[in-house]
Design an enzyme around this catalytic site. Structure first.
Site, PDB file in Angstrom:
ATOM      1  N   ASP A 195      44.722  21.486  -0.727  1.00 55.09           N
ATOM      2  CA  ASP A 195      43.718  20.860  -1.223  1.00 55.09           C
ATOM      3  C   ASP A 195      42.683  21.853  -1.864  1.00 55.09           C
ATOM      4  O   ASP A 195      42.770  23.073  -1.583  1.00 55.09           O
ATOM      5  CB  ASP A 195      42.841  19.602  -0.243  1.00 55.09           C
ATOM      6  CG  ASP A 195      43.172  20.386   1.001  1.00 55.09           C
ATOM      7  OD1 ASP A 195      42.954  21.478   1.414  1.00 55.09           O
ATOM      8  OD2 ASP A 195      42.887  19.210   1.660  1.00 55.09           O
ATOM      9  N   GLU A 253      42.944  10.375   2.265  1.00 57.95           N
ATOM     10  CA  GLU A 253      41.951   9.514   3.135  1.00 57.95           C
ATOM     11  C   GLU A 253      42.488   8.258   3.380  1.00 57.95           C
ATOM     12  O   GLU A 253      43.238   7.747   2.444  1.00 57.95           O
ATOM     13  CB  GLU A 253      40.564   9.396   2.260  1.00 57.95           C
ATOM     14  CG  GLU A 253      39.766  10.473   2.022  1.00 57.95           C
ATOM     15  CD  GLU A 253      39.017  11.120   3.241  1.00 57.95           C
ATOM     16  OE1 GLU A 253      39.468  10.743   4.365  1.00 57.95           O
ATOM     17  OE2 GLU A 253      37.832  11.625   3.007  1.00 57.95           O
ATOM     18  N   ASN A 278      39.300  10.926  10.851  1.00 58.95           N
ATOM     19  CA  ASN A 278      39.612   9.459  10.253  1.00 58.95           C
ATOM     20  C   ASN A 278      41.229   9.604   9.982  1.00 58.95           C
ATOM     21  O   ASN A 278      41.711   8.467   9.520  1.00 58.95           O
ATOM     22  CB  ASN A 278      38.915   9.077   8.936  1.00 58.95           C
ATOM     23  CG  ASN A 278      39.238   9.900   7.912  1.00 58.95           C
ATOM     24  OD1 ASN A 278      40.086  10.919   8.030  1.00 58.95           O
ATOM     25  ND2 ASN A 278      38.467   9.813   6.946  1.00 58.95           N
ATOM     26  N   HIS A 284      42.924  11.755   8.036  1.00 60.95           N
ATOM     27  CA  HIS A 284      43.267  12.254   6.822  1.00 60.95           C
ATOM     28  C   HIS A 284      44.328  13.490   7.156  1.00 60.95           C
ATOM     29  O   HIS A 284      44.123  14.276   8.125  1.00 60.95           O
ATOM     30  CB  HIS A 284      42.207  12.535   5.764  1.00 60.95           C
ATOM     31  CG  HIS A 284      41.399  13.575   6.231  1.00 60.95           C
ATOM     32  ND1 HIS A 284      39.847  13.311   6.354  1.00 60.95           N
ATOM     33  CD2 HIS A 284      41.633  14.810   6.274  1.00 60.95           C
ATOM     34  CE1 HIS A 284      39.250  14.749   6.499  1.00 60.95           C
ATOM     35  NE2 HIS A 284      40.345  15.304   6.529  1.00 60.95           N
TER      36      HIS A 284
HETATM   37  C1  GLP Z   1      39.481  18.972   5.999  1.00 68.00           C
HETATM   38  C2  GLP Z   1      40.548  19.441   5.248  1.00 68.00           C
HETATM   39  C3  GLP Z   1      42.102  19.374   5.932  1.00 68.00           C
HETATM   40  C4  GLP Z   1      41.686  19.622   7.680  1.00 68.00           C
HETATM   41  C5  GLP Z   1      40.727  18.533   8.283  1.00 68.00           C
HETATM   42  C6  GLP Z   1      40.287  19.037   9.573  1.00 68.00           C
HETATM   43  O1  GLP Z   1      38.753  18.110   5.505  1.00 68.00           O
HETATM   44  N1  GLP Z   1      40.858  19.083   4.077  1.00 68.00           N
HETATM   45  O2  GLP Z   1      43.203  19.958   5.417  1.00 68.00           O
HETATM   46  O3  GLP Z   1      43.009  19.397   8.179  1.00 68.00           O
HETATM   47  O4  GLP Z   1      39.710  18.448   7.523  1.00 68.00           O
HETATM   48  O5  GLP Z   1      39.339  19.914   9.399  1.00 68.00           O
HETATM   49  P1  GLP Z   1      39.403  20.956  10.993  1.00 68.00           P
HETATM   50  O6  GLP Z   1      40.425  21.653  11.057  1.00 68.00           O
HETATM   51  O7  GLP Z   1      38.127  21.696  10.645  1.00 68.00           O
HETATM   52  O8  GLP Z   1      38.978  19.944  11.895  1.00 68.00           O
END
Ligand code: GLP
Length: 252
Positions: free
Chosen positions: A67, A142, A135, A137
């Site tokens: 992303d 989402e 959540n 995702h």
């Molecule tokens: C972000 C990214 C995801 C990631 C998730 C968790 O928004 N788009 O690819 O896996 O949220 O993030 P973190 O690893 O900082 O908890």
């Protein structure tokens, strides 16, 4: 689905790194699906260490990231392009033309999604590294009544913008929209490595891995994939029951 729970973060990082470097070693033209967020930082560090120690080249590797924020230039410090350069690409001999992220500044977002999907169709992922949002995702897919198969632009949920605000100077600076690979593309990867750390991920990991398969928790769709390995620290794995028939629990 294999679930491994680690007592030490470094062990988790080295294990994940090794799964990925094995593919880089074995395949003639490896294709890696990469992720951002705080979860993979230690894994990228372990990949760099292992590659440097064993003189492993990444010159033949193609990468696709999950992303990118809409509206952020690749040199913006909070863009995922900048993150990937900082945490991985610039440390090894990746070829610039072979590392791909959606273009956050694309003038025609629809055309950009199509371009990304065409590249993915021509370069099937050998492995997709994934974190998970609170959540459920994955990438920026989402929770919703319906999910998309291919790359698309998503309006980020407020809870996601709030969670990611810690990386920005001010919460209002978190973009409202992002490009994300679709769940269809993620599930097409030959192998998926899902990683979660910390007590704050325990509930969603329980729902995703041992709850119903539902678009209300996009990570639960991973239960339908034949080759998923889940790497957790003790806190993230603490809600899981070990008697599920679909799960092999390994302690290190
Ligand atoms: C972000 C990214 C995801 C990631 C998730 C968790 O928004 N788009 O690819 O896996 O949220 O993030 P973190 O690893 O900082 O908890």
């Amino acid at each position: 689905m294999i679930i491994k729970r680690f007592d030490r973060q470094e062990e988790l990082d080295q294990y994940a790194a090794h799964l990925i470097t094995n593919i880089v070693r074995e395949k003639e033209q490896p294709v890696l699906g990469l992720a951002t967020g705080s979860t993979p930082v230690g894994i990228y560090k372990a990949i760099i260490e292992e590659a440097s120690r064993t003189r492993l080249s990444f010159g033949h590797v193609t990468t696709y990231n999950l992303d990118e924020y809409v509206g952020l230039a690749p040199n913006h410090e909070q863009s995922y392009s900048y993150y990937m350069n900082e945490h991985l690409f610039r440390h090894l001999d990746f070829q610039p033309g072979k590392t791909h992220l959606p273009d956050g500044l694309a003038a025609d977002p629809e055309a950009e999604c199509k371009r990304y999907d065409e590249m993915l169709a021509n370069h099937p992922l050998d492995v997709q590294l994934l974190g998970v949002g609170h959540n459920g995702h994955i990438g920026f897919n989402e929770p919703d009544a319906e999910l998309h198969g291919g790359t698309h632009v998503v309006r980020l949920k407020e809870e996601t913008r709030t969670a990611n605000a810690r990386f920005f100077d001010r919460a209002e600076e978190v973009p409202e929209f992002a490009f994300t690979m679709g769940v269809g593309s993620i599930l097409k990867s030959k192998m998926i490595i899902l990683v979660a750390r910390g007590a704050d991920k325990a509930d969603i990991i329980k729902k995703a891995l041992q709850g119903p398969i539902t678009t209300a928790c996009p990570a639960s769709l991973l239960q339908t994939h034949a080759n998923v390995i889940v790497l957790l620290d003790a806190e993230a794995g603490r809600e899981l029951s070990e008697d599920g028939t679909r799960i092999q629990m390994v302690h290190s």
